[in-house]
Design an enzyme around this catalytic site. Structure first.
Site, short mmCIF file in Angstrom:
data_model
loop_
_atom_site.label_atom_id
_atom_site.label_comp_id
_atom_site.label_asym_id
_atom_site.label_seq_id
_atom_site.Cartn_x
_atom_site.Cartn_y
_atom_site.Cartn_z
N SER A 84 0.79 -1.23 0.00
CA SER A 84 0.00 0.00 0.00
C SER A 84 0.82 1.28 0.00
CB SER A 84 -0.94 0.01 1.22
OG SER A 84 -0.20 -0.09 2.43
N SER A 125 -7.34 3.10 -5.99
CA SER A 125 -6.59 4.23 -5.44
C SER A 125 -6.69 5.46 -6.31
CB SER A 125 -5.12 3.85 -5.29
OG SER A 125 -4.34 4.98 -4.93
N GLU A 127 -4.39 7.39 -6.67
CA GLU A 127 -3.09 7.52 -7.34
C GLU A 127 -3.17 7.10 -8.80
OE1 GLU A 127 -0.06 8.63 -6.30
OE2 GLU A 127 -0.82 9.23 -4.34
N TYR A 149 2.96 1.27 -8.01
CA TYR A 149 1.76 1.06 -7.21
C TYR A 149 0.52 1.45 -8.00
CZ TYR A 149 -1.82 2.05 -3.67
OH TYR A 149 -2.99 2.10 -2.97
N ASN A 178 -6.66 9.39 -0.44
CA ASN A 178 -5.95 9.25 0.84
C ASN A 178 -6.91 9.29 2.02
OD1 ASN A 178 -4.14 10.38 -1.25
ND2 ASN A 178 -2.61 10.27 0.37
N ARG A 184 -3.14 3.96 11.08
CA ARG A 184 -2.25 4.06 9.92
C ARG A 184 -0.82 3.72 10.33
NH1 ARG A 184 -2.78 4.20 4.32
NH2 ARG A 184 -2.69 6.29 3.48
N LYS A 192 4.09 10.29 10.30
CA LYS A 192 5.42 10.83 10.58
C LYS A 192 5.32 12.27 11.08
CE LYS A 192 9.85 11.63 8.20
NZ LYS A 192 10.55 11.53 6.88
N ARG A 278 9.51 12.10 -4.88
CA ARG A 278 9.27 10.91 -5.69
C ARG A 278 9.39 11.24 -7.17
NH1 ARG A 278 3.84 9.25 -2.39
NH2 ARG A 278 4.84 8.35 -0.54
N PRO A 279 9.97 10.34 -7.95
CA PRO A 279 10.10 10.59 -9.39
C PRO A 279 8.74 10.70 -10.06
CG PRO A 279 10.64 8.30 -8.86
CD PRO A 279 10.53 9.03 -7.56
N GLU A 281 6.18 12.50 -9.70
CA GLU A 281 5.03 12.50 -8.80
C GLU A 281 3.97 13.52 -9.22
OE1 GLU A 281 4.30 12.39 -4.02
OE2 GLU A 281 5.87 13.71 -4.74
#
Length: 318
Positions: A84, A125, A127, A149, A178, A184, A192, A278-279, A281
């Site tokens: 995920s 997702s 995404e 993903y 999201n 989580r 984080k 992130r590449p 993104e």
């Protein structure tokens, strides 16, 4: 009494979904690849571990799936399993594909061959849309995946649609944007931020290293989203839905609200780390969940500010 099989019951969504289904009188079976090594702390936290019937199910193994189905005889199957993390998918693309695409195919084959009357929900997702360029994506928006993903989720979506159309199965995908909760895993950026901000407010001198703060996402509350999953399988027809709040916020907003609620100025503690970018993104991945409201009567109850407050309250209480 309806019988439901949740694949991925130990995760955030799996635990909240199990809780919801139990409250509705379901007999709930929870599938996990390894009943000994899997951490079921989420079920323990929700005080439902003893109410869920746990079954060993390896979604890469059709024989294991068949055995789990034979034991559970499900009316409804919820596939919430699989890798995920977008970031991790770049490091382990093949593992990501197997855990999402192959698992979906194997489940669909089991339903087609032996349980054609059962209803299947597959977790998609947001995404999959990649960059939406300020235009909220709906069910007709073309996919433009930007990660292994997302590519895997697109392939799984297409498999579900193909089996629904060709085999007349009640199979559908919730295109989930999201969504967060205290359950989580800590590797996700929202957790984080929450945990580091709390540590700093308690006197820690640590700094918070993050990537691109300009990314804009639609963040919701996991318990709201599992209700949408259930509603999708109660609908008269198997349809795919975008599940989201309909409101986007930047990562910088998430950070600012979190630190502000703790009486802190985030700019004193946050460092930008280019290696965390992130590449390729998508910067804006926004959603239009109107179809879910019109057909399912579903709308997210918890807004962005309430979400952060809930996360902080729960984390500070641990």
């Amino acid at each position: 009494m309806k019988r439901a099989l949740i694949c991925g019951v130990s995760g955030q969504d799996g635990a909240y979904l199990a809780q919801l289904l139990l409250s509705k009188g379901y007999q709930v079976f929870g599938g996990s690849r390894d009943l000994v090594k899997t951490d079921f702390r989420n079920l323990v936290k929700l005080k439902i571990l003893d109410k869920v019937i746990l079954l060993k199910i390896d979604l890469s193994d059709p024989a294991s799936i068949h055995n789990a189905f034979s034991l559970s005889l499900p009316d409804e199957i919820y596939n919430l399993s699989g890798q995920s993390s977008v970031g991790l998918s770049f490091e382990k693309p093949e593992e990501t594909r197997q855990s999402i695409v192959d698992a979906t195919f194997n489940l669909l084959e089991e339903v087609r061959n032996y349980y054609p009357a059962a209803k299947l929900f597959s977790a998609g997702s947001g995404e999959c849309f990649g960059e939406t360029e300020g235009v909220p994506a709906n069910e007709l928006t073309a996919f433009n995946p930007k990660s292994p993903y997302a590519e895997s989720k697109v392939a799984a979506f297409n498999l579900v649609k193909k089996y629904r159309d060709s085999c007349q199965l009640f199979a559908c995908t919730g295109i989930l944007f999201n969504h967060e909760s205290p359950l989580r895993p800590s590797r996700f950026v929202t957790q984080k931020i929450i945990s580091t901000a709390i540590d700093i407010s308690g006197g820690s001198s640590k700094k918070l290293s993050l990537g691109n703060l300009a990314i804009e996402r639609d963040w919701g509350w996991s318990p709201d989203y599992v209700e949408a999953m259930w509603l999708m399988l109660q609908n008269k027809a198997p349809l795919d839905f975008v599940i989201a709040t309909g409101v986007g916020h930047t990562l910088e907003e998430f950070i600012n609200i979190t630190f502000s609620q703790l009486g802190l100025d985030w700019k004193e503690y946050v460092l930008i780390d280019k290696t965390l970018f992130r590449p390729n993104e998508g910067i804006q991945i926004l959603a239009n969940p109107r179809k879910a409201e019109e057909i399912l009567g579903w709308k997210a109850k918890i807004n962005f500010q309430q979400l952060i407050k809930l996360l902080l309250t729960e984390a500070k209480g641990i």
